[in-house]
Enzyme design. Sequence first.
Site, PDB file in Angstrom:
ATOM      1  N   SER A 127       5.435  -2.573  27.270  1.00 27.86           N
ATOM      2  CA  SER A 127       6.287  -2.654  26.079  1.00 27.86           C
ATOM      3  C   SER A 127       7.746  -2.508  26.463  1.00 27.86           C
ATOM      4  O   SER A 127       8.081  -1.862  27.477  1.00 27.86           O
ATOM      5  CB  SER A 127       5.896  -1.523  25.125  1.00 27.86           C
ATOM      6  OG  SER A 127       6.899  -1.299  24.167  1.00 27.86           O
ATOM      7  N   TYR A 151       5.469   7.390  24.473  1.00 31.13           N
ATOM      8  CA  TYR A 151       4.804   6.078  24.559  1.00 31.13           C
ATOM      9  C   TYR A 151       5.428   5.240  25.681  1.00 31.13           C
ATOM     10  O   TYR A 151       4.728   4.695  26.537  1.00 31.13           O
ATOM     11  CB  TYR A 151       4.943   5.367  23.214  1.00 31.13           C
ATOM     12  CG  TYR A 151       4.391   3.969  23.159  1.00 31.13           C
ATOM     13  CD1 TYR A 151       3.028   3.749  23.012  1.00 31.13           C
ATOM     14  CD2 TYR A 151       5.233   2.866  23.224  1.00 31.13           C
ATOM     15  CE1 TYR A 151       2.515   2.458  22.945  1.00 31.13           C
ATOM     16  CE2 TYR A 151       4.737   1.579  23.161  1.00 31.13           C
ATOM     17  CZ  TYR A 151       3.375   1.373  23.016  1.00 31.13           C
ATOM     18  OH  TYR A 151       2.882   0.104  22.954  1.00 31.13           O
ATOM     19  N   LYS A 155       3.688   3.923  29.166  1.00 32.57           N
ATOM     20  CA  LYS A 155       3.635   2.502  29.548  1.00 32.57           C
ATOM     21  C   LYS A 155       4.307   2.285  30.912  1.00 32.57           C
ATOM     22  O   LYS A 155       3.809   1.517  31.743  1.00 32.57           O
ATOM     23  CB  LYS A 155       4.306   1.641  28.468  1.00 32.57           C
ATOM     24  CG  LYS A 155       3.498   1.521  27.173  1.00 32.57           C
ATOM     25  CD  LYS A 155       2.158   0.827  27.415  1.00 32.57           C
ATOM     26  CE  LYS A 155       1.370   0.596  26.139  1.00 32.57           C
ATOM     27  NZ  LYS A 155       0.025   0.024  26.416  1.00 32.57           N
TER      28      LYS A 155
END
Lengths: 329, 329
Positions: A127, A151, A155
């Site tokens: 992402s 997050y 990633k």
Amino acid sequence: MHVLVLGAAGMIGRKLTARLVADGHVGGRALDRLTLADVVAPERPAGTDGDVALVAADLAAPGEAGRLLAGRPDVVFHLAAVVSGEAEADVDKGYRVNLDGTRELLDAVRAAHEADGYRPRLVFTSSIAVYGAPLPDPIPEEFHATPLTSYGTQKAIGELLLADHTRRGWVDGIGVRLPTICIRPGRPNQAASGFFSSILREPLVGEEAVLPVPESVRHWHASPRSAVAFLVRAAALDGEQVGPRRTLSMPGLSATVGEQIEALRRVAGERAVRLIRHEPDPAVMRIVETWAPALEATRALALGFTAEASFDEIIRVHVEDELGGSLPA
Amino acid sequence: MHVLVLGAAGMIGRKLTARLVADGHVGGRALDRLTLADVVAPERPAGTDGDVALVAADLAAPGEAGRLLAGRPDVVFHLAAVVSGEAEADVDKGYRVNLDGTRELLDAVRAAHEADGYRPRLVFTSSIAVYGAPLPDPIPEEFHATPLTSYGTQKAIGELLLADHTRRGWVDGIGVRLPTICIRPGRPNQAASGFFSSILREPLVGEEAVLPVPESVRHWHASPRSAVAFLVRAAALDGEQVGPRRTLSMPGLSATVGEQIEALRRVAGERAVRLIRHEPDPAVMRIVETWAPALEATRALALGFTAEASFDEIIRVHVEDELGGSLPA
């Protein structure tokens, strides 16, 4: 060819499955077996009477990843993840699913490789959340990943592990750094980026939507259809052409919220635009202003990845794929 | 102030301990308690009759990190690591010590924070091994980490975890990306970079050394004394000044092997230089040519970190700190 989709019950997972079934092949090789896994068993996709296994599995639980690989899928799409807002709110769940789950998967592939030489193509969804402000505009290919969310951290770690396991020869991994997906269909999820979709999706069907940031906010978008196309393309890429830097920043469309709204006006008229209520939310703004306005996706473009060129096109894709091809009267 | 050194039995750990004991303070706060831990219990440092605990501990074993933090050290130096060559040869050990160990430590600090608000300064030793070729010269501050070794991968992941745990408020972390340490005293370890030290260290005491790469190879160096100074400085830094990007590339000296040898000639004469045997080793060369020739360490320089300005100086530091101040007759 046997394809395993992890996170198959999610929005991208379902659209990817539909695309694979419709194509009937991946990179020219016939699709003859499909395993769909998620924390709840995915639904059987329409339009196939072929060999489809539907599995409920928790990737982070010891042994689960190994069981999912027992049928030695040729391609593994790893979409299983807790989204940004939830990974921020429930830190243990985020680390467990997004980091431990990915590591369990990579270690299970390695164990299978060491057992019988197995070496699948693994497509990992990363992402643009790996980037954290202050950010140049556009972000160059070689810009560092300094995420400002858990997050994004998870990633970025997944990208590093994928590259190392690929370098070791245990797996043939490709990471794709997805733009924000717009227009996301259905109901809002816990992603802080949700408003980018809702300010178009709701007005297109005559409903109100809330815009929590100024119209000057600029961000990096691609449609769900493009996201699926990225994954399918990544599944068939020549790894030699990619080289040791296994994660590719995907192309997208850099647009301001104002430009999104202008496109909405062109497609659905002033009445739709008036359904957007401006309610500035400093908490959302603080998150969004740390995000990527645009990326140089030169590597991915050279490898044949493409995205939409305008928000009119992104809205048209939504109308075609979610609204049966036309706006409600 | 209570200081915990993890990896205290290693070369840098011992030198750091000696410096802390000699200073008697860290950033102006009196050192009144020292806990030294490693996989084997470190030796008691000379010159102190104060409160020193010597602990044998495996950081990656469940519960060990929590026990090491029971005395709530104000500063934790996390130097515990498997070096690059060993992490490449024994992949499980490398991931266990360098990744799991770091994560266990960070999670134990978090648990202590959640129990009683504990929030120590944690100084994490990272490495220029986070960078992988092709590399610009010099490497800008914002260049991405795409390591080409498992060691570099583990260090890059440690940096990401450190930043996220610091952002969450659980710890006050500072990462320092160390240059290659030269001249490393003692016997060679399993680091592929060992020859950078041995081609100086051995000839200085009349012994032969092997040079496996051409003299044109350029790399980024700092003395053990500078490395210790980096750690001590990092312990006392104002975190606000550092900002959310918690890892700093340390300054160093960019020099070719040829320049190293010229410095050796100036300090120890032609006889010393003749002790270097050129034995090109393609395997070593393949690793070394992926390494960083020089870094822009602008952030660290602005924060007061400094390194040697010439290899003559690096050799002098070695003569002073390891050879009692003069070369053998």
